[in-house]
Scaffold this motif. Structure first.
Motif, mmCIF file in Angstrom:
data_model
loop_
_atom_site.group_PDB
_atom_site.id
_atom_site.type_symbol
_atom_site.label_atom_id
_atom_site.label_comp_id
_atom_site.label_asym_id
_atom_site.label_seq_id
_atom_site.Cartn_x
_atom_site.Cartn_y
_atom_site.Cartn_z
ATOM 1 N N ILE A 257 91.448 37.852 -41.928
ATOM 2 C CA ILE A 257 92.640 37.723 -41.319
ATOM 3 C C ILE A 257 92.110 37.305 -39.725
ATOM 4 O O ILE A 257 91.258 37.818 -39.106
ATOM 5 C CB ILE A 257 93.292 38.995 -41.157
ATOM 6 C CG1 ILE A 257 93.779 39.411 -42.535
ATOM 7 C CG2 ILE A 257 94.682 38.817 -40.140
ATOM 8 C CD1 ILE A 257 94.384 40.715 -42.611
ATOM 9 N N TYR A 258 92.579 36.126 -39.377
ATOM 10 C CA TYR A 258 92.186 35.842 -37.838
ATOM 11 C C TYR A 258 92.977 36.687 -36.758
ATOM 12 O O TYR A 258 94.124 36.896 -36.918
ATOM 13 C CB TYR A 258 92.517 34.445 -37.484
ATOM 14 C CG TYR A 258 91.613 33.442 -38.117
ATOM 15 C CD1 TYR A 258 90.289 33.093 -37.817
ATOM 16 C CD2 TYR A 258 91.742 32.706 -39.426
ATOM 17 C CE1 TYR A 258 89.181 32.543 -37.950
ATOM 18 C CE2 TYR A 258 90.668 31.766 -39.663
ATOM 19 C CZ TYR A 258 89.643 31.661 -39.178
ATOM 20 O OH TYR A 258 88.577 30.814 -39.720
ATOM 21 N N ASP A 259 92.305 37.528 -36.024
ATOM 22 C CA ASP A 259 92.900 38.277 -35.233
ATOM 23 C C ASP A 259 94.219 37.933 -34.300
ATOM 24 O O ASP A 259 95.189 38.567 -34.292
ATOM 25 C CB ASP A 259 92.029 38.993 -34.179
ATOM 26 C CG ASP A 259 90.795 39.690 -34.887
ATOM 27 O OD1 ASP A 259 91.266 40.309 -35.761
ATOM 28 O OD2 ASP A 259 89.800 40.061 -34.307
ATOM 29 N N LYS A 260 93.811 36.698 -33.732
ATOM 30 C CA LYS A 260 94.808 36.244 -32.694
ATOM 31 C C LYS A 260 96.143 35.877 -33.532
ATOM 32 O O LYS A 260 97.301 36.011 -32.726
ATOM 33 C CB LYS A 260 94.408 34.927 -32.110
ATOM 34 C CG LYS A 260 93.527 35.298 -30.728
ATOM 35 C CD LYS A 260 93.171 34.173 -30.127
ATOM 36 C CE LYS A 260 91.922 34.511 -28.916
ATOM 37 N NZ LYS A 260 91.121 33.368 -28.941
ATOM 38 N N THR A 261 96.336 35.309 -34.512
ATOM 39 C CA THR A 261 97.490 34.854 -35.138
ATOM 40 C C THR A 261 97.811 35.689 -36.415
ATOM 41 O O THR A 261 98.827 35.597 -36.877
ATOM 42 C CB THR A 261 97.106 33.486 -35.886
ATOM 43 O OG1 THR A 261 96.060 33.494 -36.585
ATOM 44 C CG2 THR A 261 96.931 32.296 -34.848
ATOM 45 N N GLN A 262 96.943 36.854 -36.857
ATOM 46 C CA GLN A 262 97.085 37.516 -37.905
ATOM 47 C C GLN A 262 97.323 36.819 -39.143
ATOM 48 O O GLN A 262 97.841 37.185 -40.272
ATOM 49 C CB GLN A 262 98.206 38.513 -37.880
ATOM 50 C CG GLN A 262 98.096 39.537 -36.696
ATOM 51 C CD GLN A 262 96.954 40.668 -37.211
ATOM 52 O OE1 GLN A 262 97.089 41.069 -38.515
ATOM 53 N NE2 GLN A 262 95.951 40.638 -36.391
ATOM 54 N N HIS A 263 96.824 35.503 -39.171
ATOM 55 C CA HIS A 263 96.671 34.547 -40.292
ATOM 56 C C HIS A 263 95.917 34.833 -41.429
ATOM 57 O O HIS A 263 94.565 35.272 -41.155
ATOM 58 C CB HIS A 263 96.641 33.341 -39.854
ATOM 59 C CG HIS A 263 96.795 32.213 -41.112
ATOM 60 N ND1 HIS A 263 98.128 31.657 -41.319
ATOM 61 C CD2 HIS A 263 95.885 31.709 -41.822
ATOM 62 C CE1 HIS A 263 98.010 30.807 -42.494
ATOM 63 N NE2 HIS A 263 96.487 30.839 -42.706
ATOM 64 N N LEU A 264 96.305 35.002 -42.653
ATOM 65 C CA LEU A 264 95.266 35.582 -43.847
ATOM 66 C C LEU A 264 94.642 34.192 -44.203
ATOM 67 O O LEU A 264 95.371 33.423 -44.950
ATOM 68 C CB LEU A 264 96.107 36.214 -44.808
ATOM 69 C CG LEU A 264 95.246 36.557 -46.158
ATOM 70 C CD1 LEU A 264 94.355 37.703 -45.913
ATOM 71 C CD2 LEU A 264 96.248 37.087 -47.145
ATOM 72 N N SER B 166 93.889 20.508 -46.283
ATOM 73 C CA SER B 166 93.651 21.021 -44.985
ATOM 74 C C SER B 166 94.505 22.294 -44.789
ATOM 75 O O SER B 166 95.637 22.684 -44.978
ATOM 76 C CB SER B 166 94.162 20.075 -43.913
ATOM 77 O OG SER B 166 94.031 20.433 -42.769
ATOM 78 N N GLY B 167 93.662 23.237 -44.145
ATOM 79 C CA GLY B 167 94.221 24.685 -44.105
ATOM 80 C C GLY B 167 93.847 25.604 -45.092
ATOM 81 O O GLY B 167 94.267 26.750 -45.097
ATOM 82 N N ALA B 168 93.283 25.182 -46.402
ATOM 83 C CA ALA B 168 93.040 25.914 -47.449
ATOM 84 C C ALA B 168 92.078 26.939 -47.212
ATOM 85 O O ALA B 168 92.077 28.088 -47.923
ATOM 86 C CB ALA B 168 92.739 25.068 -48.623
ATOM 87 N N GLY B 169 91.277 26.935 -46.386
ATOM 88 C CA GLY B 169 90.451 27.989 -46.113
ATOM 89 C C GLY B 169 88.784 27.567 -46.328
ATOM 90 O O GLY B 169 87.819 28.322 -46.212
ATOM 91 N N LYS B 170 88.620 26.093 -46.418
ATOM 92 C CA LYS B 170 87.178 25.655 -46.789
ATOM 93 C C LYS B 170 86.191 26.073 -45.583
ATOM 94 O O LYS B 170 85.127 26.681 -45.778
ATOM 95 C CB LYS B 170 87.253 24.300 -46.820
ATOM 96 C CG LYS B 170 88.207 23.679 -48.133
ATOM 97 C CD LYS B 170 88.124 22.342 -48.224
ATOM 98 C CE LYS B 170 88.430 21.508 -47.042
ATOM 99 N NZ LYS B 170 90.013 21.576 -46.878
ATOM 100 N N SER B 171 86.631 25.768 -44.222
ATOM 101 C CA SER B 171 85.782 25.987 -43.168
ATOM 102 C C SER B 171 85.505 27.316 -42.781
ATOM 103 O O SER B 171 84.413 27.618 -42.791
ATOM 104 C CB SER B 171 86.428 25.509 -41.629
ATOM 105 O OG SER B 171 86.657 24.016 -41.886
ATOM 106 N N THR B 172 86.719 28.246 -43.096
ATOM 107 C CA THR B 172 86.452 29.643 -43.095
ATOM 108 C C THR B 172 85.353 30.325 -44.090
ATOM 109 O O THR B 172 84.472 31.064 -43.598
ATOM 110 C CB THR B 172 87.905 30.403 -43.235
ATOM 111 O OG1 THR B 172 88.882 29.602 -42.185
ATOM 112 C CG2 THR B 172 87.753 31.833 -42.811
ATOM 113 N N LEU B 173 85.389 29.826 -45.076
ATOM 114 C CA LEU B 173 84.489 30.062 -46.182
ATOM 115 C C LEU B 173 83.178 29.692 -45.993
ATOM 116 O O LEU B 173 82.161 30.409 -46.038
ATOM 117 C CB LEU B 173 84.853 29.662 -47.443
ATOM 118 C CG LEU B 173 84.228 30.000 -48.616
ATOM 119 C CD1 LEU B 173 85.119 30.410 -49.993
ATOM 120 C CD2 LEU B 173 83.197 29.146 -49.277
#
Ligand code: ADP
Ligand code: ADP
Length: 228
Positions: free
Chosen positions: A10-17, A38-45
Protein backbone atom coordinates in the motif's frame (compact mmCIF):
# COMPACT_ATOMS: atom_id res chain seq x y z
CA UNK A 1 15.55 -18.87 -5.12
CA UNK A 2 13.07 -15.95 -5.22
CA UNK A 3 9.96 -16.32 -3.13
CA UNK A 4 7.22 -13.77 -2.50
CA UNK A 5 5.01 -14.71 0.44
CA UNK A 6 1.65 -12.97 0.82
CA UNK A 7 2.96 -9.62 -0.34
CA UNK A 8 0.80 -6.54 -0.01
CA UNK A 9 1.94 -3.08 -0.94
CA UNK A 10 0.00 0.00 0.00
CA UNK A 11 1.54 3.33 -1.01
CA UNK A 12 1.41 5.55 2.08
CA UNK A 13 0.56 8.82 0.39
CA UNK A 14 -2.38 7.60 -1.66
CA UNK A 15 -3.32 4.51 0.38
CA UNK A 16 -3.39 2.77 -2.99
CA UNK A 17 -3.19 -1.03 -2.85
CA UNK A 18 -0.59 -1.59 -5.58
CA UNK A 19 0.04 -5.29 -4.90
CA UNK A 20 -2.41 -7.60 -3.24
CA UNK A 21 -1.58 -11.00 -1.72
CA UNK A 22 1.19 -11.93 -4.12
CA UNK A 23 2.71 -15.36 -3.52
CA UNK A 24 5.08 -16.72 -6.12
CA UNK A 25 8.34 -18.54 -6.61
CA UNK A 26 10.99 -18.14 -9.27
CA UNK A 27 13.56 -20.91 -9.58
CA UNK A 28 17.24 -20.70 -10.49
CA UNK A 29 17.69 -20.28 -14.21
CA UNK A 30 14.08 -19.33 -14.96
CA UNK A 31 13.11 -16.87 -17.66
CA UNK A 32 10.02 -15.03 -16.44
CA UNK A 33 7.95 -12.30 -18.01
CA UNK A 34 5.89 -10.00 -15.82
CA UNK A 35 3.09 -8.52 -17.91
CA UNK A 36 -0.04 -6.47 -17.37
CA UNK A 37 -1.50 -3.10 -18.26
CA UNK A 38 -0.01 0.15 -17.06
CA UNK A 39 -0.74 0.42 -13.34
CA UNK A 40 -1.00 -3.35 -12.86
CA UNK A 41 1.91 -3.40 -10.39
CA UNK A 42 4.88 -4.54 -12.50
CA UNK A 43 7.26 -1.79 -11.41
CA UNK A 44 6.22 -2.14 -7.79
CA UNK A 45 7.05 -5.84 -7.91
CA UNK A 46 10.42 -5.24 -9.55
CA UNK A 47 11.34 -2.46 -7.13
CA UNK A 48 10.78 -4.87 -4.28
CA UNK A 49 13.30 -7.35 -5.66
CA UNK A 50 15.78 -4.49 -6.03
CA UNK A 51 14.91 -3.45 -2.49
CA UNK A 52 14.04 0.04 -3.62
CA UNK A 53 10.67 -0.55 -1.96
CA UNK A 54 9.55 -2.69 0.96
CA UNK A 55 6.20 -4.45 1.10
CA UNK A 56 3.58 -3.29 3.59
CA UNK A 57 3.03 -6.94 4.52
CA UNK A 58 4.66 -10.24 3.63
CA UNK A 59 8.11 -11.63 3.11
CA UNK A 60 10.48 -11.80 0.17
CA UNK A 61 13.13 -14.48 0.19
CA UNK A 62 16.11 -14.29 -2.12
CA UNK A 63 18.35 -17.34 -1.77
CA UNK A 64 16.54 -18.21 1.49
CA UNK A 65 17.21 -14.79 2.97
CA UNK A 66 14.28 -12.54 3.88
CA UNK A 67 15.29 -9.25 2.26
CA UNK A 68 12.47 -7.33 3.96
CA UNK A 69 14.60 -7.63 7.10
CA UNK A 70 17.85 -6.67 5.44
CA UNK A 71 19.67 -3.83 7.25
CA UNK A 72 20.25 -0.67 5.27
CA UNK A 73 24.02 -1.05 5.39
CA UNK A 74 23.74 -4.49 3.79
CA UNK A 75 21.67 -3.35 0.81
CA UNK A 76 24.62 -2.45 -1.48
CA UNK A 77 26.11 -5.91 -0.92
CA UNK A 78 22.73 -7.53 -1.57
CA UNK A 79 22.33 -5.65 -4.86
CA UNK A 80 25.62 -7.02 -6.15
CA UNK A 81 23.90 -10.28 -6.97
CA UNK A 82 21.50 -8.43 -9.26
CA UNK A 83 21.98 -6.96 -12.73
CA UNK A 84 19.49 -4.36 -13.90
CA UNK A 85 18.49 -3.29 -17.43
CA UNK A 86 16.20 -0.30 -17.97
CA UNK A 87 14.12 0.90 -20.91
CA UNK A 88 16.18 4.09 -21.17
CA UNK A 89 19.61 2.36 -20.91
CA UNK A 90 20.91 4.78 -18.23
CA UNK A 91 24.44 4.92 -19.57
CA UNK A 92 26.90 7.57 -18.47
CA UNK A 93 27.12 9.92 -21.46
CA UNK A 94 30.61 11.22 -20.62
CA UNK A 95 32.11 7.73 -20.54
CA UNK A 96 32.91 5.44 -23.44
CA UNK A 97 31.30 2.04 -23.88
CA UNK A 98 34.37 0.44 -22.30
CA UNK A 99 34.32 2.89 -19.38
CA UNK A 100 30.61 2.43 -18.75
CA UNK A 101 31.07 -1.31 -18.30
CA UNK A 102 34.39 -0.99 -16.47
CA UNK A 103 32.78 1.43 -14.02
CA UNK A 104 30.37 -1.29 -12.82
CA UNK A 105 33.41 -3.40 -11.94
CA UNK A 106 35.32 -0.51 -10.37
CA UNK A 107 32.57 0.36 -7.89
CA UNK A 108 32.68 -3.17 -6.53
CA UNK A 109 36.45 -2.92 -6.20
CA UNK A 110 37.70 -5.32 -8.80
CA UNK A 111 41.39 -5.35 -9.67
CA UNK A 112 42.43 -3.29 -12.70
CA UNK A 113 43.88 -6.40 -14.31
CA UNK A 114 40.58 -8.27 -13.98
CA UNK A 115 38.66 -5.29 -15.35
CA UNK A 116 40.95 -5.04 -18.38
CA UNK A 117 40.39 -8.69 -19.07
CA UNK A 118 36.67 -8.96 -18.38
CA UNK A 119 35.26 -5.83 -20.04
CA UNK A 120 36.40 -6.64 -23.62
CA UNK A 121 35.22 -10.22 -23.09
CA UNK A 122 31.72 -9.14 -22.08
CA UNK A 123 31.54 -6.55 -24.87
CA UNK A 124 32.44 -9.27 -27.38
CA UNK A 125 29.69 -11.40 -25.93
CA UNK A 126 27.04 -8.72 -26.55
CA UNK A 127 28.43 -8.05 -30.04
CA UNK A 128 30.09 -4.70 -29.33
CA UNK A 129 33.76 -5.57 -29.36
CA UNK A 130 34.18 -3.01 -32.14
CA UNK A 131 32.44 -0.18 -30.25
CA UNK A 132 34.53 -0.02 -27.07
CA UNK A 133 35.83 3.50 -27.69
CA UNK A 134 32.46 4.95 -28.76
CA UNK A 135 30.37 7.23 -26.57
CA UNK A 136 26.71 6.32 -25.98
CA UNK A 137 25.38 9.08 -28.25
CA UNK A 138 27.39 7.60 -31.14
CA UNK A 139 25.46 4.34 -30.87
CA UNK A 140 22.05 3.22 -32.04
CA UNK A 141 19.40 2.46 -29.43
CA UNK A 142 19.92 -1.29 -29.81
CA UNK A 143 23.65 -0.88 -29.31
CA UNK A 144 23.12 1.25 -26.22
CA UNK A 145 20.88 -1.44 -24.79
CA UNK A 146 23.60 -4.00 -25.47
CA UNK A 147 26.04 -1.86 -23.49
CA UNK A 148 23.59 -1.74 -20.63
CA UNK A 149 23.24 -5.54 -20.78
CA UNK A 150 27.04 -5.88 -20.77
CA UNK A 151 27.13 -3.68 -17.68
CA UNK A 152 24.39 -5.78 -16.05
CA UNK A 153 26.24 -9.08 -16.55
CA UNK A 154 29.85 -8.00 -16.04
CA UNK A 155 29.87 -8.88 -12.32
CA UNK A 156 28.23 -12.26 -12.99
CA UNK A 157 24.94 -11.68 -11.14
CA UNK A 158 22.64 -14.62 -10.47
CA UNK A 159 19.58 -12.59 -11.37
CA UNK A 160 18.95 -10.01 -14.08
CA UNK A 161 15.97 -7.71 -13.80
CA UNK A 162 14.84 -6.04 -17.02
CA UNK A 163 12.27 -3.25 -16.94
CA UNK A 164 10.80 -2.82 -20.45
CA UNK A 165 14.21 -3.37 -22.08
CA UNK A 166 12.77 -3.22 -25.60
CA UNK A 167 10.38 -0.34 -24.91
CA UNK A 168 12.35 2.14 -27.03
CA UNK A 169 13.42 -0.24 -29.79
CA UNK A 170 11.97 -1.27 -33.13
CA UNK A 171 10.81 -4.91 -33.54
CA UNK A 172 13.91 -6.12 -35.37
CA UNK A 173 16.29 -4.60 -32.83
CA UNK A 174 14.12 -5.91 -29.99
CA UNK A 175 14.45 -9.40 -31.41
CA UNK A 176 18.24 -9.13 -31.25
CA UNK A 177 18.06 -7.99 -27.63
CA UNK A 178 15.79 -10.93 -26.77
CA UNK A 179 18.19 -13.38 -28.44
CA UNK A 180 20.98 -11.94 -26.32
CA UNK A 181 18.94 -12.22 -23.10
CA UNK A 182 17.96 -15.76 -24.07
CA UNK A 183 21.61 -16.73 -24.49
CA UNK A 184 22.50 -15.16 -21.13
CA UNK A 185 19.66 -17.14 -19.57
CA UNK A 186 21.09 -20.24 -21.27
CA UNK A 187 24.26 -19.74 -19.25
CA UNK A 188 22.22 -20.16 -16.06
CA UNK A 189 21.28 -16.59 -15.14
CA UNK A 190 17.73 -16.07 -13.91
CA UNK A 191 15.97 -13.35 -15.92
CA UNK A 192 12.88 -11.45 -14.85
CA UNK A 193 11.53 -9.10 -17.47
CA UNK A 194 8.63 -6.67 -17.18
CA UNK A 195 7.21 -5.86 -20.59
CA UNK A 196 4.25 -4.63 -22.63
CA UNK A 197 5.56 -6.29 -25.76
CA UNK A 198 3.05 -8.94 -26.67
CA UNK A 199 4.94 -10.15 -29.76
CA UNK A 200 8.07 -10.83 -27.76
CA UNK A 201 6.20 -12.66 -25.02
CA UNK A 202 4.40 -14.82 -27.61
CA UNK A 203 7.65 -15.58 -29.40
CA UNK A 204 9.68 -16.62 -26.34
CA UNK A 205 7.17 -19.11 -24.89
CA UNK A 206 8.58 -18.61 -21.40
CA UNK A 207 6.78 -18.36 -18.07
CA UNK A 208 4.38 -15.41 -18.00
CA UNK A 209 3.11 -13.88 -14.77
CA UNK A 210 0.16 -11.60 -15.54
CA UNK A 211 -0.76 -8.88 -13.07
CA UNK A 212 -4.06 -7.05 -13.03
CA UNK A 213 -4.93 -4.49 -10.39
CA UNK A 214 -2.07 -5.68 -8.19
CA UNK A 215 -3.04 -9.35 -8.30
CA UNK A 216 -1.59 -12.31 -10.16
CA UNK A 217 -4.39 -13.30 -12.54
CA UNK A 218 -2.40 -15.86 -14.49
CA UNK A 219 0.96 -17.63 -14.14
CA UNK A 220 1.80 -20.12 -16.87
CA UNK A 221 4.19 -21.00 -19.62
CA UNK A 222 3.26 -19.82 -23.08
CA UNK A 223 2.22 -16.57 -24.69
CA UNK A 224 0.64 -13.34 -23.58
CA UNK A 225 -2.52 -13.88 -21.56
CA UNK A 226 -5.41 -12.72 -23.71
CA UNK A 227 -7.63 -12.22 -20.67
CA UNK A 228 -5.67 -9.06 -19.98
P1 ADP B 1 3.04 -0.81 -13.63
O1 ADP B 1 4.53 -0.87 -13.49
O2 ADP B 1 2.42 -2.14 -13.94
O3 ADP B 1 2.59 0.25 -14.58
P2 ADP B 1 3.11 0.28 -10.95
O4 ADP B 1 3.74 -0.75 -10.10
O5 ADP B 1 3.94 1.43 -11.38
O6 ADP B 1 2.43 -0.43 -12.20
O7 ADP B 1 1.85 0.88 -10.20
C1 ADP B 1 0.86 0.08 -9.55
C2 ADP B 1 -0.16 0.99 -8.91
O8 ADP B 1 0.44 1.70 -7.83
C3 ADP B 1 -0.72 2.05 -9.85
O9 ADP B 1 -2.08 2.21 -9.56
C4 ADP B 1 0.05 3.29 -9.50
O10 ADP B 1 -0.71 4.44 -9.72
C5 ADP B 1 0.36 3.10 -8.03
N1 ADP B 1 1.64 3.72 -7.66
C6 ADP B 1 2.84 3.45 -8.21
N2 ADP B 1 3.81 4.18 -7.62
C7 ADP B 1 3.19 4.92 -6.66
C8 ADP B 1 3.65 5.87 -5.70
N3 ADP B 1 4.93 6.19 -5.58
N4 ADP B 1 2.73 6.43 -4.88
C9 ADP B 1 1.44 6.10 -4.97
N5 ADP B 1 0.93 5.21 -5.84
C10 ADP B 1 1.80 4.63 -6.69
P1 ADP C 1 20.16 3.21 -36.27
O1 ADP C 1 20.47 2.36 -37.45
O2 ADP C 1 19.63 2.40 -35.12
O3 ADP C 1 19.36 4.44 -36.55
P2 ADP C 1 22.40 4.99 -36.16
O4 ADP C 1 22.09 5.40 -37.55
O5 ADP C 1 22.31 5.98 -35.08
O6 ADP C 1 21.57 3.71 -35.73
O7 ADP C 1 23.86 4.40 -36.12
C1 ADP C 1 24.31 3.44 -37.04
C2 ADP C 1 25.76 3.09 -36.72
O8 ADP C 1 26.59 4.24 -36.86
C3 ADP C 1 25.89 2.62 -35.31
O9 ADP C 1 26.61 1.43 -35.32
C4 ADP C 1 26.65 3.70 -34.56
O10 ADP C 1 27.60 3.14 -33.71
C5 ADP C 1 27.34 4.47 -35.67
N1 ADP C 1 27.31 5.91 -35.35
C6 ADP C 1 26.22 6.66 -35.16
N2 ADP C 1 26.54 7.94 -34.87
C7 ADP C 1 27.89 7.97 -34.85
C8 ADP C 1 28.86 8.99 -34.59
N3 ADP C 1 28.50 10.23 -34.29
N4 ADP C 1 30.15 8.65 -34.66
C9 ADP C 1 30.51 7.40 -34.94
N5 ADP C 1 29.66 6.40 -35.22
C10 ADP C 1 28.38 6.67 -35.16
Amino acid sequence: MIRFENINKIYDKTQHLALSDITLEIAHGDFVFVVGKSGAGKSTLIKMILKELDPTEGKIYIENRDITRLKKRHIPMYRRQLGVVFQDYRLLSDKTVYENVAYAMEIVENKTKDIQEKVPEVLQLVGLGHRMRYYPDQLSGGEQQRVSIARAIVNDPKIIICDEPTGNLDPRTSLGIMKLLHSINGRGTTIIMATHDRDIVDMMQARVITLHGGRVVSDKKGGYDNED
